[in-house]
Scaffold this motif. Structure first.
Motif, PDB file in Angstrom:
ATOM      1  N   ALA A 204      -9.628  -3.429  12.652  1.00  0.00           N
ATOM      2  CA  ALA A 204      -9.217  -2.788  11.408  1.00  0.00           C
ATOM      3  C   ALA A 204      -7.777  -3.110  11.072  1.00  0.00           C
ATOM      4  CB  ALA A 204      -9.405  -1.270  11.513  1.00  0.00           C
ATOM      5  N   GLY A 205      -7.529  -3.209   9.781  1.00  0.00           N
ATOM      6  CA  GLY A 205      -6.164  -3.328   9.279  1.00  0.00           C
ATOM      7  C   GLY A 205      -5.973  -2.319   8.171  1.00  0.00           C
ATOM      8  N   ALA A 206      -4.836  -1.640   8.169  1.00  0.00           N
ATOM      9  CA  ALA A 206      -4.592  -0.581   7.186  1.00  0.00           C
ATOM     10  C   ALA A 206      -3.276  -0.795   6.469  1.00  0.00           C
ATOM     11  CB  ALA A 206      -4.619   0.791   7.852  1.00  0.00           C
ATOM     12  N   ALA A 207      -3.198  -0.264   5.255  1.00  0.00           N
ATOM     13  CA  ALA A 207      -1.974  -0.348   4.452  1.00  0.00           C
ATOM     14  C   ALA A 207      -1.850   0.931   3.639  1.00  0.00           C
ATOM     15  CB  ALA A 207      -2.009  -1.569   3.538  1.00  0.00           C
ATOM     16  N   LYS A 208      -0.616   1.233   3.254  1.00  0.00           N
ATOM     17  CA  LYS A 208      -0.345   2.432   2.469  1.00  0.00           C
ATOM     18  C   LYS A 208       0.145   2.049   1.082  1.00  0.00           C
ATOM     19  CE  LYS A 208       2.790   6.409   2.244  1.00  0.00           C
ATOM     20  NZ  LYS A 208       3.972   7.063   2.858  1.00  0.00           N
ATOM     21  N   LEU A 209      -0.297   2.771   0.083  1.00  0.00           N
ATOM     22  CA  LEU A 209       0.176   2.566  -1.276  1.00  0.00           C
ATOM     23  C   LEU A 209       1.671   2.877  -1.343  1.00  0.00           C
ATOM     24  CD1 LEU A 209      -0.987   1.922  -4.163  1.00  0.00           C
ATOM     25  CD2 LEU A 209      -1.016   4.405  -4.528  1.00  0.00           C
ATOM     26  N   HIS A 210       2.438   2.001  -1.974  1.00  0.00           N
ATOM     27  CA  HIS A 210       3.895   2.156  -2.060  1.00  0.00           C
ATOM     28  C   HIS A 210       4.514   2.312  -0.656  1.00  0.00           C
ATOM     29  CE1 HIS A 210       3.396   2.495  -6.338  1.00  0.00           C
ATOM     30  NE2 HIS A 210       2.686   3.585  -6.233  1.00  0.00           N
ATOM     31  N   GLU A 211       4.026   1.493   0.253  1.00  0.00           N
ATOM     32  CA  GLU A 211       4.489   1.553   1.652  1.00  0.00           C
ATOM     33  C   GLU A 211       5.980   1.263   1.750  1.00  0.00           C
ATOM     34  OE1 GLU A 211       3.517  -1.166   5.512  1.00  0.00           O
ATOM     35  OE2 GLU A 211       1.802  -0.402   4.375  1.00  0.00           O
ATOM     36  N   ALA A 212       6.453   0.375   0.917  1.00  0.00           N
ATOM     37  CA  ALA A 212       7.880   0.027   0.869  1.00  0.00           C
ATOM     38  C   ALA A 212       8.228  -0.276  -0.580  1.00  0.00           C
ATOM     39  CB  ALA A 212       8.168  -1.183   1.763  1.00  0.00           C
ATOM     40  N   GLU A 213       9.494  -0.545  -0.824  1.00  0.00           N
ATOM     41  CA  GLU A 213       9.923  -0.824  -2.196  1.00  0.00           C
ATOM     42  C   GLU A 213       9.170  -2.006  -2.792  1.00  0.00           C
ATOM     43  OE1 GLU A 213      14.091  -1.274  -2.588  1.00  0.00           O
ATOM     44  OE2 GLU A 213      14.579   0.746  -1.894  1.00  0.00           O
ATOM     45  N   ASP A 214       8.896  -2.996  -1.975  1.00  0.00           N
ATOM     46  CA  ASP A 214       8.154  -4.161  -2.443  1.00  0.00           C
ATOM     47  C   ASP A 214       6.719  -4.142  -1.925  1.00  0.00           C
ATOM     48  OD1 ASP A 214       8.798  -4.490   0.200  1.00  0.00           O
ATOM     49  OD2 ASP A 214       9.272  -6.625   0.025  1.00  0.00           O
ATOM     50  N   GLY A 215       6.252  -2.933  -1.514  1.00  0.00           N
ATOM     51  CA  GLY A 215       4.912  -2.806  -0.948  1.00  0.00           C
ATOM     52  C   GLY A 215       3.834  -2.740  -2.006  1.00  0.00           C
ATOM     53  N   PRO A 216       2.583  -2.592  -1.595  1.00  0.00           N
ATOM     54  CA  PRO A 216       1.457  -2.597  -2.538  1.00  0.00           C
ATOM     55  C   PRO A 216       1.541  -1.431  -3.514  1.00  0.00           C
ATOM     56  CG  PRO A 216       0.747  -1.861  -0.355  1.00  0.00           C
ATOM     57  CD  PRO A 216       2.139  -2.371  -0.201  1.00  0.00           C
ATOM     58  N   ASN A 217       1.298  -1.719  -4.788  1.00  0.00           N
ATOM     59  CA  ASN A 217       1.380  -0.677  -5.813  1.00  0.00           C
ATOM     60  C   ASN A 217       0.145  -0.630  -6.710  1.00  0.00           C
ATOM     61  OD1 ASN A 217       1.693  -2.983  -7.302  1.00  0.00           O
ATOM     62  ND2 ASN A 217       3.800  -2.571  -7.935  1.00  0.00           N
ATOM     63  N   ASP A 218      -0.887  -1.413  -6.349  1.00  0.00           N
ATOM     64  CA  ASP A 218      -2.143  -1.349  -7.090  1.00  0.00           C
ATOM     65  C   ASP A 218      -3.281  -1.668  -6.125  1.00  0.00           C
ATOM     66  OD1 ASP A 218      -2.076  -4.099  -6.686  1.00  0.00           O
ATOM     67  OD2 ASP A 218      -1.577  -4.567  -8.763  1.00  0.00           O
ATOM     68  N   ALA A 219      -4.511  -1.587  -6.643  1.00  0.00           N
ATOM     69  CA  ALA A 219      -5.679  -1.764  -5.773  1.00  0.00           C
ATOM     70  C   ALA A 219      -5.700  -3.149  -5.133  1.00  0.00           C
ATOM     71  CB  ALA A 219      -6.949  -1.524  -6.578  1.00  0.00           C
ATOM     72  N   GLY A 220      -5.417  -4.180  -5.933  1.00  0.00           N
ATOM     73  CA  GLY A 220      -5.487  -5.543  -5.406  1.00  0.00           C
ATOM     74  C   GLY A 220      -4.504  -5.791  -4.282  1.00  0.00           C
ATOM     75  N   SER A 221      -3.243  -5.378  -4.469  1.00  0.00           N
ATOM     76  CA  SER A 221      -2.232  -5.618  -3.437  1.00  0.00           C
ATOM     77  C   SER A 221      -2.457  -4.735  -2.213  1.00  0.00           C
ATOM     78  CB  SER A 221      -0.831  -5.390  -4.006  1.00  0.00           C
ATOM     79  OG  SER A 221      -0.692  -4.078  -4.525  1.00  0.00           O
ATOM     80  N   LEU A 222      -3.001  -3.530  -2.422  1.00  0.00           N
ATOM     81  CA  LEU A 222      -3.279  -2.641  -1.293  1.00  0.00           C
ATOM     82  C   LEU A 222      -4.383  -3.209  -0.408  1.00  0.00           C
ATOM     83  CD1 LEU A 222      -2.708   0.166   0.004  1.00  0.00           C
ATOM     84  CD2 LEU A 222      -4.549   1.070  -1.437  1.00  0.00           C
ATOM     85  N   VAL A 223      -5.466  -3.652  -1.023  1.00  0.00           N
ATOM     86  CA  VAL A 223      -6.575  -4.234  -0.257  1.00  0.00           C
ATOM     87  C   VAL A 223      -6.147  -5.537   0.396  1.00  0.00           C
ATOM     88  CG1 VAL A 223      -8.892  -5.240  -0.440  1.00  0.00           C
ATOM     89  CG2 VAL A 223      -8.364  -3.112  -1.640  1.00  0.00           C
ATOM     90  N   ALA A 224      -5.348  -6.344  -0.303  1.00  0.00           N
ATOM     91  CA  ALA A 224      -4.899  -7.622   0.258  1.00  0.00           C
ATOM     92  C   ALA A 224      -4.070  -7.418   1.520  1.00  0.00           C
ATOM     93  CB  ALA A 224      -4.093  -8.392  -0.786  1.00  0.00           C
ATOM     94  N   LEU A 225      -3.179  -6.406   1.517  1.00  0.00           N
ATOM     95  CA  LEU A 225      -2.359  -6.146   2.696  1.00  0.00           C
ATOM     96  C   LEU A 225      -3.212  -5.616   3.842  1.00  0.00           C
ATOM     97  CD1 LEU A 225       0.347  -6.079   4.094  1.00  0.00           C
ATOM     98  CD2 LEU A 225       0.803  -3.852   3.017  1.00  0.00           C
ATOM     99  N   ALA A 226      -4.155  -4.726   3.540  1.00  0.00           N
ATOM    100  CA  ALA A 226      -5.054  -4.225   4.582  1.00  0.00           C
ATOM    101  C   ALA A 226      -5.873  -5.368   5.174  1.00  0.00           C
ATOM    102  CB  ALA A 226      -5.974  -3.150   4.006  1.00  0.00           C
TER     103      ALA A 226
END
Length: 247
Positions: A204-226
């Motif tokens: 498993a890989g997990a990510a958090k929405l707005h994890e950092a200032e340049d972190g994922p901020n939408d569905a596409g970037s959140l899933v891509a990081l996970a």
């Protein structure tokens, strides 16, 4: 005289009230999600006269057609929203649910995590035991996922053996703890298929929405990081959970 059609929960109190009526037709039916219910038609003469045999036959015919159409409607809604094999949301509806949770998280200022989970060596399971066994393994693992996750969490069959878990109101550290329990539960529950034990593990890989200032901020970037962190878990040797970027 038009019959009144109601869809009511199947309960003793509800049926008792319905059966007090003079004229009742009802059909037991299975609703989406496995919930049993009854489709009930009642009619009350407005002029005090009893219902004629002809009107009774016509009402019964219309009633049965309505019940069949309603059952078909629920079946079609299930097929449109859920994956038939696993019972999880399919990818199309799942992406809509993910966007809804992201909007809710942003409005409330609450955390949200997403995790991509993948069965390890799943191709080998299909090649060794057959696709029927592979289907059983996938259903088995999804059942364990549902048991380990919370009621508010969302499970989506994203593609093949990849499952996306959406965890509202969850910090990344808490998501890691949840995923570790899930990973351990899967590893501790091998599937018995026709007398043969099929060991199963997940990464498993997990990510958090707005994890950092340049972190994922939408569905596409959140899933891509996970998904990228899932790939890291695979590289580390599988049967792993990765929630932070590795140096």
């Amino acid at each position: 005289m038009m019959p009144k059609i109601n869809l009511l929960p199947l309960s003793q109190d509800g049926l008792a009230k319905i059966l007090e009526r003079e004229k009742v037709l009802f059909v037991n039916m299975q609703r989406s999600g496995g919930e049993k219910g009854v489709l009930v038609m009642t009619w009350i003469p407005t002029d005090g006269r009893p219902l004629s045999d002809e009107a009774m036959a016509m009402a019964k015919k219309n009633f049965m057609t309505a019940s069949e159409n309603l059952s078909l409607f629920h079946r079609m809604r299930m097929l449109a929203a859920y994956d038939e094999l696993t019972g999880l949301y399919n990818r199309r509806v799942g992406k809509t649910r993910l966007n809804e949770e992201i909007s809710r998280s942003q409005r409330r200022g609450s955390p949200l995590c997403a995790a991509m989970l993948d069965l390890d060596h799943f191709k080998a399971v299909n090649d060794t035991f057959g696709h029927q066994a592979g289907d059983r393994v996938l259903r088995h693992v999804c059942r364990v996922f549902r048991e380990c996750l919370r009621a508010e969490d969302i499970l989506i069959r994203y593609g093949g053996e990849e499952i996306l878990a959406v965890m509202p109101g969850t910090e990344l550290e808490d998501a890691r703890d949840i995923l570790e329990r899930l990973r351990e539960s899967v590893a501790e529950e091998p599937l018995n298929h026709k007398g043969r034990c099929i060991p199963v593990t997940v990464s498993a890989g997990a990510a958090k929405l707005h994890e950092a200032e340049d972190g994922p901020n939408d569905a596409g970037s959140l899933v891509a990081l996970a998904d990228r962190r899932l790939y890291m878990a695979k590289q580390k040797g599988r049967n792993q959970v990765v929630c932070f970027d590795l140096e």
